[in-house]
Design an enzyme around this catalytic site. Structure first.
Site, PDB file in Angstrom:
ATOM      1  N   TYR A  17       0.866  -1.182   0.000  1.00 52.97           N
ATOM      2  CA  TYR A  17       0.000   0.000   0.000  1.00 52.97           C
ATOM      3  C   TYR A  17       0.901   1.229   0.000  1.00 52.97           C
ATOM      4  O   TYR A  17       1.650   1.454   0.948  1.00 52.97           O
ATOM      5  CB  TYR A  17      -0.866  -0.066   1.254  1.00 52.97           C
ATOM      6  CG  TYR A  17      -1.837   1.064   1.466  1.00 52.97           C
ATOM      7  CD1 TYR A  17      -2.762   1.410   0.499  1.00 52.97           C
ATOM      8  CD2 TYR A  17      -1.855   1.754   2.674  1.00 52.97           C
ATOM      9  CE1 TYR A  17      -3.674   2.424   0.717  1.00 52.97           C
ATOM     10  CE2 TYR A  17      -2.767   2.765   2.905  1.00 52.97           C
ATOM     11  CZ  TYR A  17      -3.677   3.098   1.926  1.00 52.97           C
ATOM     12  OH  TYR A  17      -4.580   4.107   2.148  1.00 52.97           O
ATOM     13  N   LYS A 545     -10.483  16.542  16.928  1.00 51.00           N
ATOM     14  CA  LYS A 545      -9.719  15.957  15.833  1.00 51.00           C
ATOM     15  C   LYS A 545      -9.593  17.007  14.722  1.00 51.00           C
ATOM     16  O   LYS A 545     -10.468  17.117  13.860  1.00 51.00           O
ATOM     17  CB  LYS A 545     -10.392  14.690  15.298  1.00 51.00           C
ATOM     18  CG  LYS A 545     -10.203  13.500  16.231  1.00 51.00           C
ATOM     19  CD  LYS A 545     -10.434  12.172  15.554  1.00 51.00           C
ATOM     20  CE  LYS A 545      -9.490  11.867  14.448  1.00 51.00           C
ATOM     21  NZ  LYS A 545      -8.093  11.704  14.869  1.00 51.00           N
TER      22      LYS A 545
END
Length: 677
Positions: A17, A545
């Site tokens: 990946y 976040k």
């Protein structure tokens, strides 16, 4: 050559990946990996690309090129696959909310290469349900998101028949805390929701529906409990065969085959003694390769140092070599299924099948996977399961070598120079990508490209979105017109709106009880005493976040534990600007701010929050940072004014909450509380 060697099975597709910085840098990395024997490409896109923002959007700040490659328009896609013949490639693209857009760019590049698109092979992840539950890169509400998925499936079955238009992902569910039963049940319920939507859309004739089922693939997780994980894969096989045969009437066994790829577990990789991650990765790979009847069709392995930061090319090569040694040096591929007839395996598989079908029935009674997402049921179940797992680790019931058992260690030569043991992304990359984007916008209608003006294509896209036309044709027109990722997404945002998924925090049950004498009871006493000292009813803690990082598992666990320790917790979910976080901190009059970032953008976003708090006259609110933060970065954050930094090695969440109380007392000039010996 012996008869046995001639009959050896063909290995699975081997991928890593990969993608970072820029399209040019990622192209170089891909060509290098292919030269090393990698047999497929797995493209990682950066967070702005995944969430439909251009690199110059305020939310993209600090995120460009960090966890993947930025692809903002057709020119980027051309450069990404330059000198890579797409008719010879099997390309997996990890993309969901903007999957239709990236597939359109890929198709146009293939056409420019002179490729017959009916020969294109690969996969778009395109599983939006798990984005609401675990990964957090959703953009639109569930209903229009499912329409995008449905339209893509209908289009590819007719025009790109070898393409897998969706990869139902249970991988991220396990990362978010799912048990094997939850992983199977939620993934299967998602697949049912997708297949029902395609069938009910009327875009695919009934006689072609078997082709739709045959193109559905799955992307699963394999944890270190490799016998249970292998049984999970056999259970997946059995349930998928039953669902496709009984619910959809698929008679051809080839069309009912459970086709899956694997990324083995990253949740279990540790920052402490990271060399142990190598044997974990090997065991996890065995779970999906040992059993011929449930063997993965494609495998990608994380690197040993992913809990520390972005792996280097050498680290990715090491993971590729692990696969190659198993496939080419061992005798694994010379035998039939070695577990056939095992009563132990059969009993475990039967148990998983029964429990998973029961949970699938429960979801069906709620109205299916989409209804279970919107109600918050699935998210709260995952948050609860994850909290239970964390509690087992902290209590020592679940042992992790180097973390809560056998913690003493020799000096590690692999991490002697920790800052050189991971790949770093040059902060200047973002400015270069933004400048290149501006140049594209200014010159896209000029030679040599001569794209038509994008406004007409975008208007057509919006009209299609308001009606019932398949959105793929309008999206292809946008790609050919030089439209940017942000422009395509914004056009659909205007029609569909945006969506903030349930956080699952408020409804999660208590995972760690506070019986007198326990660590949790002591922290609760400290929280109550500090609230009394400050003259407030409850301490208030904001968990934020900032940026585009949607990996909310850690933030949710901190929020749940702080709630259980007696804090009033303010948690508004993912994807907030520093400005929004500071505004909420002031409005809620919080006593501490916790920032969770796993994407690497902490170096820009955390100081931004600190500066805005200072400007708002709230510099006395302690800020705590958590995430995958290298040591050098942690030192810089502390120097900038961060009260404490926590990374994956800090697994004791109750202890972290205690530290937050200490920082609140320090910031308010209260005497430290004595901690019992």
């Amino acid at each position: 050559m012996t008869e046995r060697q001639r009959q050896k099975d063909r290995p699975w597709l081997m991928r890593t990946y990969a993608g970072h910085s820029t399209a040019e840098a990622s192209n170089e990395l891909y060509r290098r990996n292919l030269a090393k024997g990698q047999t497929g490409l797995s493209v990682a896109f950066d967070l702005p690309t995944q969430t439909g923002y251009d690199p110059d959007h305020i939310l993209a700040r600090g995120e460009v090129g960090r966890v993947g490659v930025p692809v903002s328009h057709l020119g980027d896609m051309r450069r990404l696959f330059q000198d890579i013949p797409l008719d010879q490639m099997n390309t997996s693209m990890t993309i969901n909310a903007t999957a239709m857009w990236l597939l359109a760019l890929y198709q146009v590049v293939a056409e420019e290469q002179g490729v017959d698109i009916t020969t294109l092979q690969g996969t778009t992840q395109n599983d939006i349900v798990k984005e609401y539950l675990s990964r957090g890169t959703h953009v639109f509400p569930p209903v229009p998101s499912l329409r995008l998925t449905t339209d893509m499936i209908a289009y590819t079955v007719s025009h790109i028949p070898k393409w897998n238009p969706i990869n139902i992902c249970s991988y991220h569910l396990q990362e978010a805390g799912a048990t094997p039963v939850q992983e199977i049940a939620y993934a299967m319920s998602t697949a049912i929701a997708v297949l029902d939507a395609v069938r009910d859309s009327g875009q695919v004739p009934a006689e072609k529906f078997g082709d739709v089922v045959a193109r559905i693939s799955f992307f699963v997780n394999a944890g270190v409990r490799f016998i249970e994980e292998m049984c999970k894969m056999r259970a997946f096989n059995r349930i998928w065969d039953e669902v496709t045969r009984e619910r959809y009437g698929i008679q051809d066994p080839k069309q009912r085959r459970f086709r899956y790829g694997v990324q083995v577990n990253s949740l279990g990789l540790t920052e402490a003694q990271p060399e142990n991650n190598v044997q974990r990765i090997v065991l996890e790979m065995l779970a999906v390769t040992l059993s011929k009847d449930a063997r993965a069709r494609a495998v990608q392995l994380p690197a040993w140092n992913e809990a520390l930061g972005l792996p280097r090319p050498w680290d990715q090569q090491w993971s590729l070599r692990i696969q190659q040694v198993l496939a080419h040096e061992s005798d694994l591929l010379e035998y039939e299924d070695i577990f056939e007839g095992s009563h132990v395996i059969e009993a475990k598989v039967a148990s998983l099948v029964e429990e998973s079908l029961t949970e699938m029935d429960r979801i069906d009674e709620m109205g299916g996977a989409m209804a279970a997402v919107e109600s918050g049921y699935l998210k709260s179940q995952l948050v609860s399961s994850h909290a239970e797992r964390r509690a087992r680790i902290e209590g020592g019931a679940e042992k992790i070598v180097g973390v809560n058992i056998y913690e003493s260690t020799e000096p590690n030569p692999l991490t002697a120079d920790l800052d050189a043991a991971i790949q770093t992304v040059d902060p200047a990359v973002e400015a270069r990508v933004v400048a290149a984007l501006q140049q594209w916008r200014d010159t896209r209608y000029q030679p040599p490209f001569n794209h038509p003006r994008p406004c007409k294509a975008l208007e057509r896209l919006k009209e299609a979105a308001k009606g019932t036309d398949n959105l793929m044709e309008a999206t292809l027109e946008c790609a050919r017109a030089g439209v940017t990722t942000g422009e395509w997404s914004e056009a659909l945002r205007e029609v569909f709106g945006e969506f903030r998924a349930p956080t699952g925090v408020s409804s999660a049950p208590v995972a760690v009880t506070a019986e007198e004498g326990t660590a949790m009871a002591l922290v609760r006493h400290r929280v109550e005493e500090t609230a009394r000292d400050l003259g407030v009813g409850k301490l208030r803690f904001l968990v934020g976040k900032p940026g585009l990082d949607g990996h909310s598992n850690g933030a949710e666990q901190i929020a749940v534990r702080a709630r259980d320790a007696g804090f009033e917790v303010v948690y508004q979910g993912i994807r907030l600007t520093p400005e929004q976080i500071v505004d909420a901190s002031i409005a809620e009059d919080v006593h501490a701010v916790g920032l969770s970032i796993l994407s690497g953008s902490h170096a820009q976003l955390v100081p931004d929050v600190l500066e805005r708090l200072r400007e708002a006259g709230a510099a006395d609110i302690p800020v705590i940072a958590g995430g995958i933060i290298p040591n050098a970065d942690a030192e810089q954050l502390r120097a900038a004014g961060v009260a404490a930094v926590f990374t994956p090695k800090d697994f004791d969440i109750t202890g972290i909450i205690g530290r937050i109380v200490d920082e609140i007392r320090k910031a308010n000039k209260l005497d430290p509380l004595e901690v019992p010996a």
